[in-house]
Design a protein around this motif. Structure first.
Motif, mmCIF file in Angstrom:
data_model
loop_
_atom_site.group_PDB
_atom_site.id
_atom_site.type_symbol
_atom_site.label_atom_id
_atom_site.label_comp_id
_atom_site.label_asym_id
_atom_site.label_seq_id
_atom_site.Cartn_x
_atom_site.Cartn_y
_atom_site.Cartn_z
ATOM 1 N N ALA A 287 -2.318 3.286 -1.673
ATOM 2 C CA ALA A 287 -2.434 4.204 -2.803
ATOM 3 C C ALA A 287 -3.759 4.062 -3.551
ATOM 4 O O ALA A 287 -4.203 5.014 -4.186
ATOM 5 C CB ALA A 287 -1.282 3.979 -3.774
ATOM 6 N N PHE A 288 -4.385 2.898 -3.481
ATOM 7 C CA PHE A 288 -5.621 2.673 -4.212
ATOM 8 C C PHE A 288 -6.802 3.197 -3.394
ATOM 9 O O PHE A 288 -7.044 2.728 -2.286
ATOM 10 C CB PHE A 288 -5.816 1.182 -4.498
ATOM 11 N N PRO A 289 -7.580 4.145 -3.929
ATOM 12 C CA PRO A 289 -8.664 4.753 -3.146
ATOM 13 C C PRO A 289 -9.734 3.755 -2.705
ATOM 14 O O PRO A 289 -10.308 3.907 -1.628
ATOM 15 C CB PRO A 289 -9.259 5.800 -4.082
ATOM 16 N N TRP A 290 -10.024 2.750 -3.498
ATOM 17 C CA TRP A 290 -11.089 1.804 -3.151
ATOM 18 C C TRP A 290 -10.664 0.842 -2.040
ATOM 19 O O TRP A 290 -11.492 0.139 -1.484
ATOM 20 C CB TRP A 290 -11.552 1.024 -4.382
ATOM 21 N N LEU A 291 -9.369 0.826 -1.672
ATOM 22 C CA LEU A 291 -8.897 -0.045 -0.597
ATOM 23 C C LEU A 291 -8.593 0.702 0.695
ATOM 24 O O LEU A 291 -8.359 0.077 1.722
ATOM 25 C CB LEU A 291 -7.615 -0.771 -1.037
ATOM 26 N N ARG A 292 -8.564 2.010 0.661
ATOM 27 C CA ARG A 292 -8.132 2.783 1.832
ATOM 28 C C ARG A 292 -8.951 2.495 3.080
ATOM 29 O O ARG A 292 -8.411 2.374 4.161
ATOM 30 C CB ARG A 292 -8.178 4.277 1.527
ATOM 31 N N GLY A 293 -10.241 2.382 2.956
ATOM 32 C CA GLY A 293 -11.083 2.135 4.125
ATOM 33 C C GLY A 293 -11.088 0.689 4.576
ATOM 34 O O GLY A 293 -11.518 0.386 5.672
ATOM 35 N N LYS A 294 -10.593 -0.217 3.748
ATOM 36 C CA LYS A 294 -10.649 -1.642 4.058
ATOM 37 C C LYS A 294 -9.362 -2.189 4.651
ATOM 38 O O LYS A 294 -9.382 -3.229 5.286
ATOM 39 C CB LYS A 294 -10.997 -2.421 2.799
ATOM 40 N N VAL A 295 -8.249 -1.506 4.435
ATOM 41 C CA VAL A 295 -6.961 -1.982 4.934
ATOM 42 C C VAL A 295 -6.730 -1.388 6.316
ATOM 43 O O VAL A 295 -6.712 -0.175 6.486
ATOM 44 C CB VAL A 295 -5.823 -1.594 3.964
ATOM 45 N N ARG A 296 -6.552 -2.261 7.303
ATOM 46 C CA ARG A 296 -6.368 -1.803 8.676
ATOM 47 C C ARG A 296 -4.905 -1.559 9.010
ATOM 48 O O ARG A 296 -4.600 -0.725 9.864
ATOM 49 C CB ARG A 296 -6.944 -2.832 9.646
ATOM 50 N N ARG A 297 -3.998 -2.292 8.392
ATOM 51 C CA ARG A 297 -2.562 -2.151 8.633
ATOM 52 C C ARG A 297 -1.860 -1.938 7.292
ATOM 53 O O ARG A 297 -1.466 -2.899 6.625
ATOM 54 C CB ARG A 297 -2.012 -3.395 9.301
ATOM 55 N N PRO A 298 -1.674 -0.695 6.880
ATOM 56 C CA PRO A 298 -1.058 -0.425 5.574
ATOM 57 C C PRO A 298 0.379 -0.917 5.456
ATOM 58 O O PRO A 298 0.820 -1.291 4.376
ATOM 59 C CB PRO A 298 -1.117 1.093 5.440
ATOM 60 N N GLY A 299 1.122 -0.938 6.549
ATOM 61 C CA GLY A 299 2.501 -1.410 6.496
ATOM 62 C C GLY A 299 2.582 -2.890 6.160
ATOM 63 O O GLY A 299 3.421 -3.317 5.353
ATOM 64 N N VAL A 300 1.732 -3.670 6.776
ATOM 65 C CA VAL A 300 1.684 -5.112 6.496
ATOM 66 C C VAL A 300 1.209 -5.333 5.063
ATOM 67 O O VAL A 300 1.761 -6.159 4.328
ATOM 68 C CB VAL A 300 0.771 -5.829 7.507
ATOM 69 N N TRP A 301 0.208 -4.575 4.656
ATOM 70 C CA TRP A 301 -0.297 -4.677 3.287
ATOM 71 C C TRP A 301 0.793 -4.314 2.283
ATOM 72 O O TRP A 301 0.965 -4.987 1.262
ATOM 73 C CB TRP A 301 -1.504 -3.758 3.113
ATOM 74 N N GLY A 302 1.552 -3.252 2.564
ATOM 75 C CA GLY A 302 2.620 -2.827 1.659
ATOM 76 C C GLY A 302 3.731 -3.855 1.542
ATOM 77 O O GLY A 302 4.288 -4.066 0.465
ATOM 78 N N THR A 303 4.058 -4.510 2.649
ATOM 79 C CA THR A 303 5.074 -5.562 2.599
ATOM 80 C C THR A 303 4.600 -6.725 1.739
ATOM 81 O O THR A 303 5.363 -7.272 0.936
ATOM 82 C CB THR A 303 5.396 -6.046 4.022
ATOM 83 N N GLY A 304 3.350 -7.102 1.889
ATOM 84 C CA GLY A 304 2.796 -8.164 1.041
ATOM 85 C C GLY A 304 2.768 -7.773 -0.421
ATOM 86 O O GLY A 304 3.046 -8.595 -1.299
ATOM 87 N N ALA A 305 2.441 -6.518 -0.703
ATOM 88 C CA ALA A 305 2.429 -6.046 -2.090
ATOM 89 C C ALA A 305 3.828 -6.083 -2.682
ATOM 90 O O ALA A 305 4.014 -6.432 -3.861
ATOM 91 C CB ALA A 305 1.848 -4.639 -2.161
ATOM 92 N N LEU A 306 4.838 -5.744 -1.889
ATOM 93 C CA LEU A 306 6.220 -5.813 -2.380
ATOM 94 C C LEU A 306 6.641 -7.255 -2.653
ATOM 95 O O LEU A 306 7.351 -7.524 -3.632
ATOM 96 C CB LEU A 306 7.178 -5.161 -1.389
ATOM 97 N N LEU A 307 6.223 -8.180 -1.806
ATOM 98 C CA LEU A 307 6.536 -9.591 -2.061
ATOM 99 C C LEU A 307 5.857 -10.090 -3.336
ATOM 100 O O LEU A 307 6.463 -10.832 -4.119
ATOM 101 C CB LEU A 307 6.130 -10.452 -0.870
ATOM 102 N N LEU A 308 4.611 -9.690 -3.549
ATOM 103 C CA LEU A 308 3.939 -10.078 -4.791
ATOM 104 C C LEU A 308 4.612 -9.454 -6.001
ATOM 105 O O LEU A 308 4.742 -10.089 -7.050
ATOM 106 C CB LEU A 308 2.470 -9.679 -4.744
ATOM 107 N N ALA A 309 5.039 -8.205 -5.872
ATOM 108 C CA ALA A 309 5.736 -7.547 -6.980
ATOM 109 C C ALA A 309 7.047 -8.274 -7.293
ATOM 110 O O ALA A 309 7.389 -8.475 -8.464
ATOM 111 C CB ALA A 309 6.007 -6.090 -6.641
ATOM 112 N N ALA A 310 7.756 -8.692 -6.256
ATOM 113 C CA ALA A 310 8.993 -9.432 -6.480
ATOM 114 C C ALA A 310 8.719 -10.769 -7.152
ATOM 115 O O ALA A 310 9.481 -11.207 -8.027
ATOM 116 C CB ALA A 310 9.720 -9.645 -5.150
ATOM 117 N N THR A 311 7.637 -11.411 -6.767
ATOM 118 C CA THR A 311 7.264 -12.685 -7.380
ATOM 119 C C THR A 311 6.958 -12.502 -8.862
ATOM 120 O O THR A 311 7.415 -13.284 -9.707
ATOM 121 C CB THR A 311 6.037 -13.271 -6.672
ATOM 122 N N LEU A 312 6.204 -11.466 -9.192
ATOM 123 C CA LEU A 312 5.856 -11.227 -10.592
ATOM 124 C C LEU A 312 7.059 -10.793 -11.415
ATOM 125 O O LEU A 312 7.202 -11.181 -12.577
ATOM 126 C CB LEU A 312 4.761 -10.164 -10.678
#
Length: 90
Positions: A28-53
């Motif tokens: 969803a973040f425009p400045w990361l779109r070109g840098k993330v190669r696997r959005p699904g893996v990135w999204g899973t990590g983001a959900l884990l961080l959200a759960a931690t917070l």
């Protein structure tokens, strides 16, 4: 009190970004779109961080640390792990 509010806003932001990355296959973040190669893996990590917070004051430190580090590792893998190779069409 401010730390709780900031943590909750960060958890909500990362949670929404993680769900969108898993659902759409795009970050969803425009400045990361070109840098993330696997959005699904990135999204899973983001959900884990959200759960931690979001559960920072409810779970023990060791559990929270393990889940948070797992999320960071998955976000890092989403950046460096190359895209899947498509088999050649026959």
């Amino acid at each position: 009190m401010l730390a709780v509010v900031v943590g909750d806003v960060m958890a909500l932001t990362m949670g929404v970004a993680g769900v969108l990355a898993l659902a759409n296959g795009r970050v969803a973040f425009p400045w990361l779109r070109g840098k993330v190669r696997r959005p699904g893996v990135w999204g899973t990590g983001a959900l884990l961080l959200a759960a931690t917070l979001a559960t920072a004051h409810l779970v023990p430190f060791g559990v929270r640390t393990a889940i948070g580090l797992s999320g960071l590792v998955l976000i890092g893998l989403g950046h460096v792990w190359g895209p899947r190779e498509m088999p050649p069409a026959e």
